[in-house]
Enzyme design. Structure first.
Site, PDB file in Angstrom:
ATOM      1  CG  ASP A  82     -19.018  76.300  66.306  1.00  9.06           C
ATOM      2  OD1 ASP A  82     -19.145  76.948  65.255  1.00  9.06           O
ATOM      3  OD2 ASP A  82     -18.776  75.078  66.331  1.00  9.06           O
ATOM      4  CE1 TYR A  94     -19.471  68.961  66.449  1.00 10.12           C
ATOM      5  CE2 TYR A  94     -19.920  71.052  67.511  1.00 10.12           C
ATOM      6  CZ  TYR A  94     -19.215  70.305  66.577  1.00 10.12           C
ATOM      7  OH  TYR A  94     -18.256  70.915  65.804  1.00 10.12           O
ATOM      8  CE  LYS A 103     -19.556  73.715  63.252  1.00  9.71           C
ATOM      9  NZ  LYS A 103     -19.707  73.323  64.666  1.00  9.71           N
ATOM     10  CG  HIS A 112     -20.244  69.377  60.553  1.00  7.46           C
ATOM     11  ND1 HIS A 112     -20.882  69.104  61.730  1.00  7.46           N
ATOM     12  CD2 HIS A 112     -18.938  69.555  60.881  1.00  7.46           C
ATOM     13  CE1 HIS A 112     -20.000  69.126  62.724  1.00  7.46           C
ATOM     14  NE2 HIS A 112     -18.820  69.397  62.233  1.00  7.46           N
ATOM     15  CE  LYS A 153     -14.823  69.951  75.709  1.00  9.16           C
ATOM     16  NZ  LYS A 153     -13.886  69.025  76.388  1.00  9.16           N
ATOM     17  CB  SER A 154     -12.581  74.543  78.406  1.00 10.36           C
ATOM     18  OG  SER A 154     -12.223  74.007  79.659  1.00 10.36           O
ATOM     19  CB  VAL A 155     -16.188  70.637  80.537  1.00  8.63           C
ATOM     20  CG1 VAL A 155     -16.992  70.289  79.296  1.00  8.63           C
ATOM     21  CG2 VAL A 155     -15.015  69.670  80.721  1.00  8.63           C
ATOM     22  NE  ARG A 197      -7.613  73.092  81.325  1.00  7.21           N
ATOM     23  CZ  ARG A 197      -7.458  71.791  81.089  1.00  7.21           C
ATOM     24  NH1 ARG A 197      -8.402  71.116  80.440  1.00  7.21           N
ATOM     25  NH2 ARG A 197      -6.376  71.172  81.485  1.00  7.21           N
ATOM     26  CG  ASN A 233      -9.529  79.011  76.811  1.00  8.92           C
ATOM     27  OD1 ASN A 233      -8.347  79.037  77.149  1.00  8.92           O
ATOM     28  ND2 ASN A 233     -10.195  77.874  76.645  1.00  8.92           N
TER      29      ASN A 233
HETATM   30  N1  LIG Z   1     -16.294  71.987  61.896  1.00 13.37           N
HETATM   31  C1  LIG Z   1     -15.666  70.950  62.374  1.00 13.37           C
HETATM   32  O1  LIG Z   1     -15.492  69.926  61.701  1.00 13.37           O
HETATM   33  C2  LIG Z   1     -15.132  70.996  63.775  1.00 13.37           C
HETATM   34  C3  LIG Z   1     -14.282  69.983  64.249  1.00 13.37           C
HETATM   35  C4  LIG Z   1     -13.796  70.088  65.548  1.00 13.37           C
HETATM   36  C5  LIG Z   1     -14.143  71.163  66.347  1.00 13.37           C
HETATM   37  N2  LIG Z   1     -15.003  72.125  65.875  1.00 13.37           N
HETATM   38  C6  LIG Z   1     -15.418  73.278  66.715  1.00 13.37           C
HETATM   39  O2  LIG Z   1     -14.272  73.880  67.304  1.00 13.37           O
HETATM   40  C7  LIG Z   1     -14.423  73.897  68.729  1.00 13.37           C
HETATM   41  C8  LIG Z   1     -13.079  73.805  69.414  1.00 13.37           C
HETATM   42  O3  LIG Z   1     -12.359  72.662  68.963  1.00 13.37           O
HETATM   43  P1  LIG Z   1     -12.074  71.372  69.872  1.00 13.37           P
HETATM   44  O4  LIG Z   1     -13.107  71.272  70.921  1.00 13.37           O
HETATM   45  O5  LIG Z   1     -11.896  70.221  68.943  1.00 13.37           O
HETATM   46  O6  LIG Z   1     -10.627  71.650  70.473  1.00 13.37           O
HETATM   47  P2  LIG Z   1      -9.871  72.827  71.237  1.00 13.37           P
HETATM   48  O7  LIG Z   1     -10.804  73.922  71.598  1.00 13.37           O
HETATM   49  O8  LIG Z   1      -8.645  73.133  70.437  1.00 13.37           O
HETATM   50  O9  LIG Z   1      -9.395  72.076  72.569  1.00 13.37           O
HETATM   51  C9  LIG Z   1     -10.271  71.580  73.531  1.00 13.37           C
HETATM   52  C10 LIG Z   1      -9.460  70.757  74.538  1.00 13.37           C
HETATM   53  O10 LIG Z   1      -8.472  71.566  75.160  1.00 13.37           O
HETATM   54  C11 LIG Z   1      -8.684  71.626  76.567  1.00 13.37           C
HETATM   55  N3  LIG Z   1      -8.496  73.047  76.945  1.00 13.37           N
HETATM   56  C12 LIG Z   1      -9.307  74.091  76.629  1.00 13.37           C
HETATM   57  N4  LIG Z   1      -8.808  75.248  77.103  1.00 13.37           N
HETATM   58  C13 LIG Z   1      -7.647  74.939  77.733  1.00 13.37           C
HETATM   59  C14 LIG Z   1      -6.693  75.702  78.427  1.00 13.37           C
HETATM   60  N5  LIG Z   1      -6.831  77.031  78.583  1.00 13.37           N
HETATM   61  N6  LIG Z   1      -5.608  75.046  78.959  1.00 13.37           N
HETATM   62  C15 LIG Z   1      -5.457  73.704  78.809  1.00 13.37           C
HETATM   63  N7  LIG Z   1      -6.336  72.936  78.149  1.00 13.37           N
HETATM   64  C16 LIG Z   1      -7.445  73.541  77.628  1.00 13.37           C
HETATM   65  C17 LIG Z   1     -10.092  71.112  76.816  1.00 13.37           C
HETATM   66  O11 LIG Z   1     -10.149  70.421  78.037  1.00 13.37           O
HETATM   67  P3  LIG Z   1     -11.384  70.476  79.091  1.00 13.37           P
HETATM   68  O12 LIG Z   1     -12.667  70.591  78.315  1.00 13.37           O
HETATM   69  O13 LIG Z   1     -11.265  69.153  79.792  1.00 13.37           O
HETATM   70  O14 LIG Z   1     -11.142  71.635  80.002  1.00 13.37           O
HETATM   71  C18 LIG Z   1     -10.283  70.165  75.644  1.00 13.37           C
HETATM   72  O15 LIG Z   1      -9.714  68.914  75.957  1.00 13.37           O
HETATM   73  C19 LIG Z   1     -15.353  72.704  68.980  1.00 13.37           C
HETATM   74  O16 LIG Z   1     -15.922  72.712  70.270  1.00 13.37           O
HETATM   75  C20 LIG Z   1     -16.336  72.875  67.860  1.00 13.37           C
HETATM   76  O17 LIG Z   1     -17.253  73.916  68.179  1.00 13.37           O
HETATM   77  C21 LIG Z   1     -15.498  72.051  64.613  1.00 13.37           C
END
Ligand SMILES: NC(=O)c1ccc[n+]([C@@H]2O[C@H](COP(=O)([O-])OP(=O)(O)OC[C@H]3O[C@@H](n4cnc5c(N)ncnc54)[C@H](OP(=O)(O)O)[C@@H]3O)[C@@H](O)[C@H]2O)c1
Length: 276
Positions: A45, A50, A75, A108, A230-232, A236, A240
């Protein structure tokens, strides 16, 4: 580990679990995406916003995995709420990603203060008709935004990608989506880490012998939503992905549902009108 698929309203199949690349720098995106593909993710995604579509495309090419095995979503950015601008930007996305078509293409944000999203949706209908997207959908649309599309356009969006996690369970909007055969995609599924030390999630995690992140992601899966954490961090990304060899009970699901406090991480789509 097999990731289940969800069948969208036009018959296209989408893996229920993917990998999100929001806030991954262009420098880190190719490597992070390759790691996810190596682990077994087959759904990425991304978004024009981005700034890392080109690096997602590079990872896809480098992986050697055939194009039809990886589901790619991008998007349309908020600055292109205009029929012609949307069409032109779509072609630039395809060029950056190095593909003839994306699997899913979303508006988006509705941005009613920037331009008319109905005209933008008509551009996405053309993209779909021209075969440049296998499915089209929206992101951050509320019921009222969707009602306008139903009344004024032809194609019902295949998905609505919205913020959903245990502190924002989105019961009414998810029900509205379902009622209209629109699949819900849950962005920020672990609330960017905000939910991970919740005592209820910790209790359930101890009961099932998993992490709170895995419990939260499993909750989304069992509710039927599509997720792409998301994770780098490689460990993790692996964690996930390990969601399909355990289950939550109805009581555990209900306890997580009850954590809702309508708490957003991101902007409110009813008021967000960011102009770049
Ligand atoms: N349509 C929209 O408006 C919109 C908005 C926001 C997001 N999105 C999409 O949704 C995806 C996911 O959302 P998001 O990136 O905002 O947040 P998320 O996936 O809820 O959380 C990502 C964060 O959590 C950490 N993390 C990931 N897995 C973990 C685990 N198993 N244990 C502990 N910490 C963990 C990551 O750290 P590290 O990376 O440092 O490991 C990062 O800081 C985005 O990448 C994007 O594709 C869409």
């Amino acid at each position: 580990m097999t990731v289940p698929s969800i069948t969208l309203n036009n018959g296209v199949e989408i893996p229920q679990l993917g990998f999100g690349v929001f806030q991954i720098t262009p420098e880190d995106t190719a490597e992070a995406t390759l790691t996810a593909l190596e682990i077994g993710y087959r759904h990425i995604d991304t978004a024009q916003m981005y700034g890392n579509e080109r690096q997602v495309g590079e990872a896809l090419a480098k992986s050697g995995i055939s194009r039809d095995e990886v589901f790619i979503t991008t998007k349309l950015n908020n600055s292109f709420h205009d029929y012609d601008a949307a069409l032109a930007e779509t072609d630039r996305s395809l060029e950056r990603l190095g593909v003839d078509a994306v699997d899913l293409y979303l508006i988006h944000w509705p941005m009613p203060g920037v331009g008319d999203f109905v005209q933008t949706w008509k551009a996405l209908e053309k993209v779909y008709a021209d075969g440049k997207a296998r499915a089209i959908g929206v992101s951050n649309f509320q019921a009222a935004h969707l009602e306008r599309l139903f009344a004024e356009t032809d194609v019902v969006p295949a998905v609505n990608q919205i913020e959903v996690h245990p502190y924002l369970t989105q019961a009414p909007l998810r029900a509205f989506d379902a009622q209209h055969q629109i699949a819900t995609e849950a962005w920020s599924p672990i609330a960017q880490g905000d939910v991970l030390d919740d005592p209820v999630l910790e209790r359930i995690a101890a009961e099932v012998g998993r992490s709170t992140a895995q419990v939260t992601l499993r909750w989304h899966i069992q509710r039927g939503d599509i997720v792409f954490p998301k994770s780098v961090t490689r460990s993790r990304v692996e964690e996930n992905f390990a969601l399909f060899d355990f289950e939550l009970s109805a009581e555990q699901i209900a306890a997580i549902d009850a954590l809702n406090k309508d708490k957003r991480r991101g902007p409110d789509p009813d008021t967000f009108n960011w102009v770049p």
